[in-house]
Design an enzyme around this catalytic site. Sequence first.
Site, PDB file in Angstrom:
ATOM      1  CD  GLU A   1      -2.748  -1.448   2.855  1.00  0.00           C
ATOM      2  OE1 GLU A   1      -3.647  -1.864   2.527  1.00  0.00           O
ATOM      3  OE2 GLU A   1      -2.491  -0.687   3.385  1.00  0.00           O
TER       4      GLU A   1
ATOM      5  CG  MET B   1      -8.162  -5.553   9.804  1.00  0.00           C
ATOM      6  SD  MET B   1      -7.334  -7.158   9.383  1.00  0.00           S
ATOM      7  CE  MET B   1      -6.337  -7.493  11.030  1.00  0.00           C
TER       8      MET B   1
ATOM      9  CG  ASP C   1     -10.925  -8.477   0.548  1.00  0.00           C
ATOM     10  OD1 ASP C   1      -9.952  -7.944   0.900  1.00  0.00           O
ATOM     11  OD2 ASP C   1     -12.133  -8.817   1.401  1.00  0.00           O
TER      12      ASP C   1
END
Length: 253
Positions: free
Chosen positions: A16, A197, A221
Amino acid sequence: MTDKAPLGILSAIPEELRHLEDREEGSEEIAGLIFHRGRIEGRSAVFVETGIGKVNAALTATILAQRFSCRALMFGGVAGGIDTRLGIGDVVVATKLVQHDYGALVDGRIEAYQPGIAPLPGVDRSPGYFMDATLEAKLRAALAGIELPPLAASVTGEDARKAELHFGTIVSGDTFVNCGMTRQRLESEFAALAVEMEGAAVAQVAQRFALPWVVVRCLSDLAGIDSHLNFPAFLPVAAKAAAAVVRRAVQVM
Ligand code: SAH
């Protein structure tokens, strides 16, 4: 622009951060985290990979605020889709972040409430951190009409489709969601667009330091039974799209 304190630019994992960081001005290791000084879109910045999860994100955000005096915290990364209208490759800018796994366990279910608020009668403990309205308006204007990379049928496994940008609720918790039942629950309880998260932990710390936060997530996803397969497959393309949106957002910070 006159350059002020740096922006704190965070991602959880290297895939990322790769599309955001420009480490030209040295680095410093604190608590096993590596903080790189550099620039993004002409602004001075500190780039850091937090590691996965809320505690890692909170630790890193605290150091960015306290040690580097960052003037805003901006997170770019990937997430699982919750709202069934969204698909892989769509990007969500959080206007509200909720820690979906903080609260009380009642009758086998988590009743989420705001971290740190005592569950006493008469106390509003409804969960969530809200983006400042002025910042939201600025970001909506800056991101209107942004072209996201088109998604080939080979990426989505469905028809080729155009990725969309959404503003809304993102929920954060210390579990990778790989479960259709949980996806449904997070949608009905929180009207969430996406789950990840770290974001709501960054928001909690940012609020303590009175700093603006921006969390941008591209769906890698759909948090259901296939999410453990989709996540690694779509991480590269999703991380890149999230970074493109963060870069555009940086221009109005
Ligand atoms: N499967 C990976 C774990 C990655 S955790 C492994 O084997 O190590 C997933 C990371 O991407 C987290 O940083 C989280 O913020 C985000 N994310 C993407 N999809 C997610 C999902 N379905 N549930 C929770 N977090 C997700």
